[in-house]
Design an enzyme around this catalytic site. Sequence first.
Site, PDB file in Angstrom:
ATOM      1  N   GLU A  81       0.801  -1.244   0.000  1.00 34.77           N
ATOM      2  CA  GLU A  81       0.000   0.000   0.000  1.00 34.77           C
ATOM      3  C   GLU A  81       0.829   1.288   0.000  1.00 34.77           C
ATOM      4  OE1 GLU A  81      -2.555  -0.466   3.407  1.00 34.77           O
ATOM      5  OE2 GLU A  81      -3.725  -2.030   2.473  1.00 34.77           O
ATOM      6  N   GLU A 130      -5.955 -10.741  -1.323  1.00 35.20           N
ATOM      7  CA  GLU A 130      -6.738 -10.584  -0.075  1.00 35.20           C
ATOM      8  C   GLU A 130      -8.212 -10.578  -0.426  1.00 35.20           C
ATOM      9  OE1 GLU A 130      -5.344  -7.341   2.383  1.00 35.20           O
ATOM     10  OE2 GLU A 130      -3.249  -7.782   1.960  1.00 35.20           O
TER      11      GLU A 130
END
Length: 391
Positions: A163, A268
């Site tokens: 991220e 995910e």
Amino acid sequence: MCFVSKKLYTAFPFVVILFLLTSWPIYGKTEANLASAYKDYFSIGVALSKTDTQSEAVRRMVLDNFDSVTHEFAMKWSQVEVKQGIYDFSHIDSFVALNAGADKRIIGHTLVWHKANPDWLFKQEAIKPTAARDFYLDKLKTYIFTMMGRYRGKIYGWDVVNEAFNYDGSFRKSPWLDTIGEDYIEKAFEFAHQADPNAELYYNDYGLVNSKKQTAVAALVQRLKVKGIPIHAIGIQGHYSLTYPDLTKLDETIQRFAKLGVKVMITELDVSVLPFPGQEERGEDALISAERFTELNPYSEQLPDKIQQQHTNRYRDLFCVFLKHKNTVSRVTFWGLTDSRSWRNNWPLEGRTDYPLLYDRNLQPKPIVAELINLASSYKSACNPVRVYKE
Ligand code: XIL
């Protein structure tokens, strides 16, 4: 003699039935195995929590359906280097030993992130600003070498950086950016490759259907390639819902990344059925008043059949996209096994009852497990492009 054997002979079917009844596992065993159904296409993984790893029932489900595992929390820096220079590897060691023994591919998540850093790490008052870059480069290198060195040959691939970009393509605010500068990502990949030259290395992020964020990630991959620093895959996190993302955009995202010469992993995956307060496209945390909680938590008792069906369809449609790109997608990892332990119950709003995963709150497989297993052999006809790419 003859009488005894005759008695045994008549009792034999009952003995078999009794044996089957008593030995039938308490967990909901599926007909076939997800990972083996998809073995010619991509690996099927699951993320586990600490509680999961201590449950025998969960362990059986993992053995049955997945060929790869990730720990959803234990490998984050704050959980490992508990005090400066003091590492606690106990939980990871047993997680790795158990899964390596069961022949699962173990994925390390994650080495560098703006979150889950130990409290002490960025409180180094004695470090002058001019010395900060070198100090934190050294810290980063030591940590990466320590982690990857310890599990060299045991952990198959690592989410090296997690991220790092905003939606406008700029670098996301992070103490790593503040202290080292923009090349912290490249440095992390460089150190990771030195620490374990055989490990696969990934960049992992959410919201990658956003084109500016995509451009930033594509540029990163190109920068690394030009410098000769290996990166093997881009991890698309896949925190989705019944309507997000647009499947055409997801399809285009995977195609775009494939052209960079890296693999793509859906790292995910979970599909929330709840309304998304805040901006789903941006994946923002919600700031919501308590009065709206009931409205935003509509299935606190149970999930209506109609929504359950939409959830099944949604997973099937997503898998149709993944299967379309089976030459690029190398792994699909579900972010959790059972609804009760999914982080989606607490994000983007805390304390709701969500139903995002493959197994329900009684550890039973949902209909989608069998559907996905069937889809593996029927996708060529079942994944009608009109149905899949229409929102
Ligand atoms: C989440 C875990 O699932 C939770 O158990 C933990 O409390 C917080 O982190 N993106 C990521 C993951 O990269 O590390 C996050 O996992 C979910 C969002």
